[in-house]
Design an enzyme around this catalytic site. Sequence first.
Site, PDB file in Angstrom:
ATOM      1  N   HIS A 245      50.879  37.939  16.702  1.00 16.42           N
ATOM      2  CA  HIS A 245      50.790  39.309  17.217  1.00 16.42           C
ATOM      3  C   HIS A 245      52.153  40.020  17.240  1.00 16.42           C
ATOM      4  O   HIS A 245      52.297  41.158  16.815  1.00 16.42           O
ATOM      5  CB  HIS A 245      50.196  39.322  18.626  1.00 16.42           C
ATOM      6  CG  HIS A 245      48.953  38.487  18.765  1.00 16.42           C
ATOM      7  ND1 HIS A 245      47.993  38.410  17.783  1.00 16.42           N
ATOM      8  CD2 HIS A 245      48.510  37.676  19.765  1.00 16.42           C
ATOM      9  CE1 HIS A 245      47.013  37.615  18.186  1.00 16.42           C
ATOM     10  NE2 HIS A 245      47.312  37.151  19.380  1.00 16.42           N
ATOM     11  N   LYS A 343      53.258  34.638  29.977  1.00 21.09           N
ATOM     12  CA  LYS A 343      52.120  34.625  30.906  1.00 21.09           C
ATOM     13  C   LYS A 343      52.677  34.757  32.325  1.00 21.09           C
ATOM     14  O   LYS A 343      53.827  34.418  32.584  1.00 21.09           O
ATOM     15  CB  LYS A 343      51.382  33.287  30.798  1.00 21.09           C
ATOM     16  CG  LYS A 343      50.894  32.990  29.371  1.00 21.09           C
ATOM     17  CD  LYS A 343      49.413  33.194  29.243  1.00 21.09           C
ATOM     18  CE  LYS A 343      48.908  32.826  27.874  1.00 21.09           C
ATOM     19  NZ  LYS A 343      47.910  33.785  27.374  1.00 21.09           N
TER      20      LYS A 343
END
Length: 494
Positions: A245, A343
Site C-alpha cells: 500500500h 497499528k
Amino acid sequence: MPAFSTTSSGTLLLFGATGDLSRRMLLPSLFALHEDGLIGPSVAEGGVRIVGTARSEHDDADFQAFAKQALEEFLPADRKDESKLSAFLERLSYQTLDASRIEGFEALAEKLGDTSGGLSIFLSTAPALFEATIAGLAHAGLAHQGVRIGLEKPLGNDLASSRRINDAVAAAFAEDQIFRIDHYLGKETVQNLMALRFANMMFEPLWNSAGIDHVQITISETVGLEGRKGFYDETGALRDMVQNHMLQLVALTAMEPPAEFDATSIRDEKVKLLRALRPVDARDMVRGQYSAGAVKGGSGSVGVGGYLDDLAEPSGTETFVALKTHVDNWRWQGVPFYLRTGKRLAERRSEIVIQFKCVPHNIFSGKNARLKANRLVIRLQPEEYVRLQVMAKEPGLDRGGIVLREVPLDLSLTDAFAKARRRIAYERLLLDLIEGAQTLFVRRDEVEAQWQWVDAIRALWASESMDTKPYTSGSWGPNAAIALTERDGRSWND
Ligand code: BG6
C-alpha cells in the site's frame, strides 16, 4: 443505469468464499454491483454467475444462507431490499474443494460447466496452497485464454518467494490474465490523486525539487492484531503495509505523468519510480512495537494491552515502521520522502502531505510578518479531502505590523460529491477483474521492484541487529520516529 459490459466474464469463481474477506467485503461488493445492474440480469438471462468454493463442506443453499447473513450484517439498513437480495442470492452456488488434492479440481470444473463465456477467479488462499491451486486449475482446464485470475495478498514474503509464486502463476496464465490486488488502488481517493496531479495545471510545475521541500506519507491505524496473530507476527508492518500500500502511494505521488490513462502507461511509470527508490540508510529507519496504552474507540478512549499481551508470547515483530527515503531521478533530487505506518497509533488516518518550499524572499519581513511554506494535505481516509494551506493577511489596519496567517483552501470531496455513493475498494476491483481492466492491478515487475527495496531494509535490520523500540498504544510511535523528521528540521503533520 450503467451498462453491463460486453467484456464481462460469464462466471466469477471465489476462492475462500466462506472466509472473513468474503463476508465483510466481497459479498457486499458483489451485491452492490448486482444492485446497479453492472453484473447483468439474472443468470438465466445471461448475467454473471457467482460460484463460491472453500474447504468446508456446504451446498448451494448453505452458501446462500451464509451470504444472506453477511449482507444483513454489513449492508446499510436502507439497502436491504428483500427482492434485490433474493435475486442476488440466486446467482450464488458452491463447490467444496480441498485445494491440496488435484481430483477436487475436476469436480470444480464440472460444477462450473461451460466457461467459454469467460471465467474470472478471485484467489485469496493460504500461501502453502498457492502452487497446488494454480496447478489444479490448469489440470482441470480452468486456465484457458478466457480465464482471468485475481490474486490477493500475501503473494510471497520476500523477492525470492514472490518470484516463485509469480513463476507458478506464469506457468498457467499470461501476464494480461493476471490481476494482482492491492486494495489501496481501489480506493476512490487514491485514484483521485491522479486526477489532482494530472487534470490540474497548477500543481505540476511545482511538483519537483524546485517547489517541494519534502513529502510525508502516513497510514496509521488504531486497531491491533485483530485476531490475525499467526499471519501478522510472521509478516510485520514493513511487509504488511509498506511493501504494497505505502509503496503504491509513493509511486502515484512521485511518478512522471503517464501519456495515457491506461494499464501499460501507468504501470510503466510506477515501475520506473519504484526502481528509482534509494535503498534506505540504517540511520533512517525506525522499528516499533506497541505496548499497553489507550486508543480512540467508539465512545472515547479505550485501554488496550501491548502487542506481546495480544500475542501471548515473545516476539520481535514490528507493528510500526518509519523510514526516510529518496527518489533518485531528476525530478526529486534532494527531496526526502518520510513514510510511517503502524497499528495502535493515535488516529486512523491515511494521508499524503506535500510540503512546499518557502517563497525565495519575504517582502513582509520589515513588517514583522513571518511566513510559513504552503502545505498540501491529501487525506485519503477516514475523511476525504484535499487541503492547501496558504498564507493570508489578518484583516485590520496593520499599525503594529502585518499579521499573516495560514488558512486552508479546502476541497472536501465528501461535500463536493455528496450525491455519489462511496464505494468500497473491492466493488471497483471485482468489477475491473470481471471486465478485464488491468489499470488498477499490480504488474509483476512492480511487485518485484517493491520486494527488492523492502528486502534490502530487512537485510539491514538483520545485519545491524535492529530491534523494535516500544511505543505506547495511542501515541504516534516511538520517539525515534519523531526524531527522524525533527533532526532534519521538519515535523510530522500530527
Ligand atoms: C491490509 C493489512 O492489507 O490493509 C491490514 O493486511 C490493514 O493489516 C489493512 O489493517 C488496512 O486497510 P484499510 O483499507 O483499512 O486502510
